[in-house]
Design a protein around this motif. Structure first.
Motif, PDB file in Angstrom:
ATOM      1  N   ASP A  11      26.849   5.882 -24.470  1.00 33.77           N
ATOM      2  CA  ASP A  11      26.619   4.673 -25.266  1.00 33.77           C
ATOM      3  C   ASP A  11      25.416   4.832 -26.188  1.00 33.77           C
ATOM      4  OD1 ASP A  11      28.787   3.513 -24.073  1.00 33.77           O
ATOM      5  OD2 ASP A  11      27.609   2.400 -22.575  1.00 33.77           O
ATOM      6  N   ARG A  12      24.364   5.447 -25.702  1.00 35.97           N
ATOM      7  CA  ARG A  12      23.169   5.641 -26.516  1.00 35.97           C
ATOM      8  C   ARG A  12      23.428   6.567 -27.695  1.00 35.97           C
ATOM      9  NH1 ARG A  12      17.535   6.053 -24.117  1.00 35.97           N
ATOM     10  NH2 ARG A  12      17.241   4.007 -23.224  1.00 35.97           N
ATOM     11  N   TRP A  13      24.159   7.669 -27.421  1.00 34.89           N
ATOM     12  CA  TRP A  13      24.447   8.651 -28.465  1.00 34.89           C
ATOM     13  C   TRP A  13      25.656   8.258 -29.322  1.00 34.89           C
ATOM     14  CZ3 TRP A  13      23.793  12.972 -24.379  1.00 34.89           C
ATOM     15  CH2 TRP A  13      22.480  13.409 -24.352  1.00 34.89           C
ATOM     16  N   GLU A  14      26.384   7.255 -28.883  1.00 33.18           N
ATOM     17  CA  GLU A  14      27.593   6.788 -29.566  1.00 33.18           C
ATOM     18  C   GLU A  14      28.629   7.905 -29.667  1.00 33.18           C
ATOM     19  OE1 GLU A  14      26.219   5.255 -33.270  1.00 33.18           O
ATOM     20  OE2 GLU A  14      25.220   3.543 -32.355  1.00 33.18           O
ATOM     21  N   LEU A  17      32.524  10.104 -23.436  1.00 31.42           N
ATOM     22  CA  LEU A  17      31.964  10.493 -22.150  1.00 31.42           C
ATOM     23  C   LEU A  17      31.979  12.009 -21.985  1.00 31.42           C
ATOM     24  CD1 LEU A  17      30.854   9.396 -19.458  1.00 31.42           C
ATOM     25  CD2 LEU A  17      33.196   9.387 -18.605  1.00 31.42           C
ATOM     26  N   ALA A  18      33.076  12.646 -22.408  1.00 34.75           N
ATOM     27  CA  ALA A  18      33.173  14.108 -22.297  1.00 34.75           C
ATOM     28  C   ALA A  18      32.131  14.794 -23.177  1.00 34.75           C
ATOM     29  CB  ALA A  18      34.577  14.568 -22.682  1.00 34.75           C
ATOM     30  N   ALA A  19      31.884  14.244 -24.364  1.00 30.48           N
ATOM     31  CA  ALA A  19      30.882  14.828 -25.256  1.00 30.48           C
ATOM     32  C   ALA A  19      29.487  14.693 -24.655  1.00 30.48           C
ATOM     33  CB  ALA A  19      30.954  14.162 -26.620  1.00 30.48           C
ATOM     34  N   ALA A  20      29.229  13.575 -24.017  1.00 36.09           N
ATOM     35  CA  ALA A  20      27.920  13.382 -23.379  1.00 36.09           C
ATOM     36  C   ALA A  20      27.734  14.381 -22.243  1.00 36.09           C
ATOM     37  CB  ALA A  20      27.799  11.955 -22.864  1.00 36.09           C
ATOM     38  N   LYS A  21      28.795  14.583 -21.438  1.00 40.52           N
ATOM     39  CA  LYS A  21      28.699  15.557 -20.344  1.00 40.52           C
ATOM     40  C   LYS A  21      28.466  16.964 -20.883  1.00 40.52           C
ATOM     41  CE  LYS A  21      31.519  13.127 -16.940  1.00 40.52           C
ATOM     42  NZ  LYS A  21      32.742  13.171 -16.129  1.00 40.52           N
ATOM     43  N   ALA A  22      29.152  17.312 -21.950  1.00 48.04           N
ATOM     44  CA  ALA A  22      28.992  18.644 -22.534  1.00 48.04           C
ATOM     45  C   ALA A  22      27.579  18.831 -23.076  1.00 48.04           C
ATOM     46  CB  ALA A  22      30.025  18.858 -23.643  1.00 48.04           C
ATOM     47  N   ARG A  23      27.043  17.791 -23.706  1.00 43.14           N
ATOM     48  CA  ARG A  23      25.694  17.906 -24.264  1.00 43.14           C
ATOM     49  C   ARG A  23      24.651  18.063 -23.158  1.00 43.14           C
ATOM     50  NH1 ARG A  23      23.297  13.914 -28.906  1.00 43.14           N
ATOM     51  NH2 ARG A  23      21.338  15.011 -29.212  1.00 43.14           N
ATOM     52  N   GLN A  42      18.461  13.357 -15.613  1.00 44.13           N
ATOM     53  CA  GLN A  42      17.055  13.169 -15.949  1.00 44.13           C
ATOM     54  C   GLN A  42      16.848  13.626 -17.390  1.00 44.13           C
ATOM     55  OE1 GLN A  42      14.719  15.230 -13.041  1.00 44.13           O
ATOM     56  NE2 GLN A  42      15.308  13.834 -11.388  1.00 44.13           N
ATOM     57  N   VAL A  43      16.679  12.655 -18.268  1.00 44.70           N
ATOM     58  CA  VAL A  43      16.565  12.923 -19.700  1.00 44.70           C
ATOM     59  C   VAL A  43      15.082  13.015 -20.051  1.00 44.70           C
ATOM     60  CG1 VAL A  43      17.147  12.089 -21.995  1.00 44.70           C
ATOM     61  CG2 VAL A  43      18.674  11.622 -20.069  1.00 44.70           C
ATOM     62  N   PRO A  44      14.668  14.122 -20.678  1.00 44.60           N
ATOM     63  CA  PRO A  44      13.247  14.241 -21.030  1.00 44.60           C
ATOM     64  C   PRO A  44      12.875  13.289 -22.164  1.00 44.60           C
ATOM     65  CG  PRO A  44      14.480  16.128 -21.843  1.00 44.60           C
ATOM     66  CD  PRO A  44      15.427  15.312 -21.004  1.00 44.60           C
ATOM     67  N   ASP A  45      11.590  13.021 -22.281  1.00 39.24           N
ATOM     68  CA  ASP A  45      11.095  12.137 -23.341  1.00 39.24           C
ATOM     69  C   ASP A  45      11.355  12.799 -24.697  1.00 39.24           C
ATOM     70  OD1 ASP A  45      10.195  10.380 -21.440  1.00 39.24           O
ATOM     71  OD2 ASP A  45       8.189  11.292 -21.344  1.00 39.24           O
ATOM     72  N   GLY A  46      11.698  11.985 -25.657  1.00 43.28           N
ATOM     73  CA  GLY A  46      11.938  12.497 -27.000  1.00 43.28           C
ATOM     74  C   GLY A  46      13.377  12.947 -27.231  1.00 43.28           C
ATOM     75  N   ALA A  47      14.267  12.737 -26.263  1.00 38.54           N
ATOM     76  CA  ALA A  47      15.660  13.121 -26.443  1.00 38.54           C
ATOM     77  C   ALA A  47      16.382  12.166 -27.376  1.00 38.54           C
ATOM     78  CB  ALA A  47      16.376  13.170 -25.102  1.00 38.54           C
ATOM     79  N   PHE A  48      15.902  10.935 -27.425  1.00 42.49           N
ATOM     80  CA  PHE A  48      16.491   9.933 -28.306  1.00 42.49           C
ATOM     81  C   PHE A  48      15.501   9.617 -29.408  1.00 42.49           C
ATOM     82  CE2 PHE A  48      18.064   8.996 -23.995  1.00 42.49           C
ATOM     83  CZ  PHE A  48      19.392   9.281 -24.203  1.00 42.49           C
ATOM     84  N   PRO A  49      15.969   9.519 -30.646  1.00 38.50           N
ATOM     85  CA  PRO A  49      15.040   9.151 -31.726  1.00 38.50           C
ATOM     86  C   PRO A  49      14.630   7.686 -31.576  1.00 38.50           C
ATOM     87  CG  PRO A  49      17.282   9.341 -32.571  1.00 38.50           C
ATOM     88  CD  PRO A  49      17.300   9.806 -31.145  1.00 38.50           C
ATOM     89  N   SER A  50      13.382   7.413 -31.908  1.00 38.31           N
ATOM     90  CA  SER A  50      12.887   6.035 -31.803  1.00 38.31           C
ATOM     91  C   SER A  50      13.433   5.223 -32.981  1.00 38.31           C
ATOM     92  CB  SER A  50      11.359   6.028 -31.822  1.00 38.31           C
ATOM     93  OG  SER A  50      10.903   6.515 -33.069  1.00 38.31           O
ATOM     94  N   GLU A  51      13.288   3.911 -32.898  1.00 33.25           N
ATOM     95  CA  GLU A  51      13.775   3.026 -33.953  1.00 33.25           C
ATOM     96  C   GLU A  51      13.073   3.314 -35.273  1.00 33.25           C
ATOM     97  OE1 GLU A  51      16.360   1.024 -33.744  1.00 33.25           O
ATOM     98  OE2 GLU A  51      16.621   1.690 -31.682  1.00 33.25           O
ATOM     99  N   GLU A  52      11.778   3.638 -35.200  1.00 31.41           N
ATOM    100  CA  GLU A  52      11.014   3.941 -36.423  1.00 31.41           C
ATOM    101  C   GLU A  52      11.561   5.200 -37.091  1.00 31.41           C
ATOM    102  OE1 GLU A  52       7.049   4.307 -35.086  1.00 31.41           O
ATOM    103  OE2 GLU A  52       6.833   2.190 -34.587  1.00 31.41           O
TER     104      GLU A  52
END
Length: 166
Positions: A11-14, A17-23, A42-52
């Protein structure tokens, strides 16, 4: 470090489910299986871009420049000179190509002639070998081979052998 399920990551990466598992598998992140059977990553910090960061990403300058960099007459002269030079190069490449094709045809003719000569030589060698083999080997009956017994003619059995069945 965040702990998210595969569905939450998708959902976060849009993505699916299979693509998320592969990533997650490609990234080598730690996966933890819970008692209820769900996997959490366990997702490390900085894996998702911030809103800014999402807002600051620009798609480039979409406003056209006000003035052209050169005059149209100069552009036309430059384009025609470039076109003439390109046509000259094209003609040179065509001449070179036709020369190479002619050389390739001549080579193919020479190659086929040498192959024919090699085939004739091979046939002559086979005939010579057959002739030599005919001179070396004694004439035998064409339908049966001579019987041999350890390199000698097979001895005939006598009546005594037949009676004793030896």
């Amino acid at each position: 470090m965040e702990t998210l399920s595969y569905r939450e990551l998708a959902d976060r990466w849009e993505v699916s489910l299979a693509a998320a598992k592969a990533r997650v598998r490609r990234s080598g992140w730690i996966r933890v299986w819970q008692n209820d059977g769900t996997a959490r990553v366990q997702v490390p910090d900085g894996a998702f871009p911030s809103e800014e960061e999402k807002e600051s990403v620009s798609l480039g300058d979409t406003v056209p420049s006000e003035e052209p960099t050169t005059e149209p007459a100069t552009d036309l002269a430059t384009l025609s000179a470039t076109l003439l030079a390109t046509l000259r190069l094209l003609e040179q490449e065509r001449e070179r190509s036709s020369l190479l094709e002619r050389e390739a045809r001549e080579f193919a003719v020479r190659l086929s002639a040498s192959e024919v000569r090699a085939d004739l030589e091979a046939k002559r060698a086979e005939r010579a070998e057959v002739e030599l083999r005919g001179l070396r080997e004694p004439a035998t009956h064409p339908l049966r081979e001579p019987a041999t017994y350890r390199g000698y003619a097979k001895p005939k059995r006598s009546l005594l052998h037949w009676l004793l069945k030896l």
